[in-house]
Design an enzyme around this catalytic site. Sequence first.
Site, PDB file in Angstrom:
ATOM      1  N   GLU A 177       0.754  -1.225   0.060  1.00  0.00           N
ATOM      2  CA  GLU A 177       0.041  -0.322   0.040  1.00  0.00           C
ATOM      3  C   GLU A 177       0.811   1.369  -0.038  1.00  0.00           C
ATOM      4  OE1 GLU A 177      -2.479   0.525   3.306  1.00  0.00           O
ATOM      5  OE2 GLU A 177      -3.729   2.140   2.368  1.00  0.00           O
ATOM      6  N   LYS A 219      -2.228  -2.129  -3.389  1.00  0.00           N
ATOM      7  CA  LYS A 219      -3.295  -1.277  -2.740  1.00  0.00           C
ATOM      8  C   LYS A 219      -3.032   0.182  -2.864  1.00  0.00           C
ATOM      9  CE  LYS A 219      -5.676  -0.571   1.465  1.00  0.00           C
ATOM     10  NZ  LYS A 219      -6.478  -1.188   2.851  1.00  0.00           N
TER      11      LYS A 219
HETATM   12  P1  13P Z   1      -9.117   4.055   4.084  1.00  0.00           P
HETATM   13  O1  13P Z   1     -10.133   3.269   3.070  1.00  0.00           O
HETATM   14  O2  13P Z   1      -9.733   4.599   5.022  1.00  0.00           O
HETATM   15  O3  13P Z   1      -8.103   5.004   3.239  1.00  0.00           O
HETATM   16  O4  13P Z   1      -8.094   2.918   4.657  1.00  0.00           O
HETATM   17  C1  13P Z   1      -7.515   2.013   4.020  1.00  0.00           C
HETATM   18  C2  13P Z   1      -6.277   1.491   4.815  1.00  0.00           C
HETATM   19  O5  13P Z   1      -6.279   0.568   4.960  1.00  0.00           O
HETATM   20  C3  13P Z   1      -5.467   2.534   5.244  1.00  0.00           C
HETATM   21  O6  13P Z   1      -4.052   2.028   5.556  1.00  0.00           O
END
Ligand code: 13P
Length: 340
Positions: A177, A219
Site C-alpha cells: 500500500e 493497494k
Molecule cells: P481507508 O480506506 O480509510 O483509506 O483505509 C485504507 C487503509 O487500509 C489505510 O491503511
Amino acid sequence: MNTQELIDTAKTLIAEDKGLLAMDESNPTCNKRFARLGIPQTEEARRAYRELIVTTPGLGECISGVILYDETIRQQKKDGTLFIKVITDAGIIPGIKVDTGAKDMAGHPGEKITEGLDGLRDRLKEYFQMGARVAKWRAVLASGDGIPSRGCIEANAHALARYAALCQEAGLVPVVEPEVLMEGEHTLERCNEVTEKVLRTVFTQLYTQRVMLEGMILKPNMVLPGLTCPKQEAVDEVADATVRCLLRVVPAAVPGIAFLSGGQSGELASARLNAMNVRFKSRLPWALAFSFARAIQQPALEIWQGEEAHVLPAQQALYHRAKCNRSARRGEYTAAMERT
Ligand code: 13P
C-alpha cells in the site's frame, strides 16, 4: 515459500467480485475516530466494535479478507471465541497490518517513512501460526511544494519491497500500500504524476527484492484531485485517469488492485470503482477491487456510537456498504442502491 499457496490466496482475495475490509486502525487512530463520536477510548470499546464488524451477518458474501491490527487479532468475542475463528468460519481470509506506523523522515520536512522491518520475520511467523494469510504495509506520500521527494519515495518503496519479500517467505500475501494522500490543493494531474512516479519506483523495488508479483495485491490510491483543489473532476474522469495511470505502471502479472478509500465518502468510492469497472473491466489484465476502511466502516461507526442497542442497525449499514462495493466490482452499482 509455498508459491502455489500464495498465488491461490491472492486469487481468492479478488475472486467472486469480493474485496477486502481494512479494520486495522492502530489504537491511536481508532481512538481518534471514537473520540469524535463520544465513544470511550478503551480496549473494551475497540473489542466490542470489532466484534460488531466480524459478526455482521452475510459479511462473507462481499468480503474475501479482513485486515486486523495486532490488538484485534488476539481478541475474542464476548463468548470467548477468537475473532480469527469467527472470521475463518465466515469464509473470510484473516489478514494483519504489520508496519509499525509512518514516522517523520529525517532530513525530509513534511514527509514520512514507514517503520516496522526490524523483527518482522519473527512477527510474521507468529501471525502465520495464528492463522493470518495476508499482511499489509502502508506507506504515505504527501503532495506539496517539492514533495514527495526522491528520497522519501525511494526509502518507502524499498521498505515496501523488503516487507513484501519477507511476507512471501512466511507464506503471507503482501498487500502493498503506497498511499498518495488526498489532502492538499493539488490537481488531479499532479496526483497522477506523483502516483505514477511512486508506483514505478515501488515495482522497480519489488523486482529488485525478488517479490513474486503473482502472489501479491497492490493497494493504491485512486487518481484524484486534492481535497481542497477548486477543480473536482467528475466520476468518469477520475475513473479514466486512474486506469490510465495503472495501465502504465502495474505489470499484468499482478492479480489484483484493491484500492484504499483515503477519506472519500462511501458513495463516491463506490461510484468511482464502479465507473472503472463499467468502462474498462473486460480490457484489464488485473481485477479492480477494494480494500476500504472508512468507505465501508464510517456509517456503521456513526450508527453504533458505542451502544449495544445499535449493533444491529450498524451491522446493516456495514453490510450495505460492502454490498455496494461488490456491485461496483461488477459495474452494477447505482445511486439508487443508496436509497434502499
Ligand atoms: P481507508 O480506506 O480509510 O483509506 O483505509 C485504507 C487503509 O487500509 C489505510 O491503511
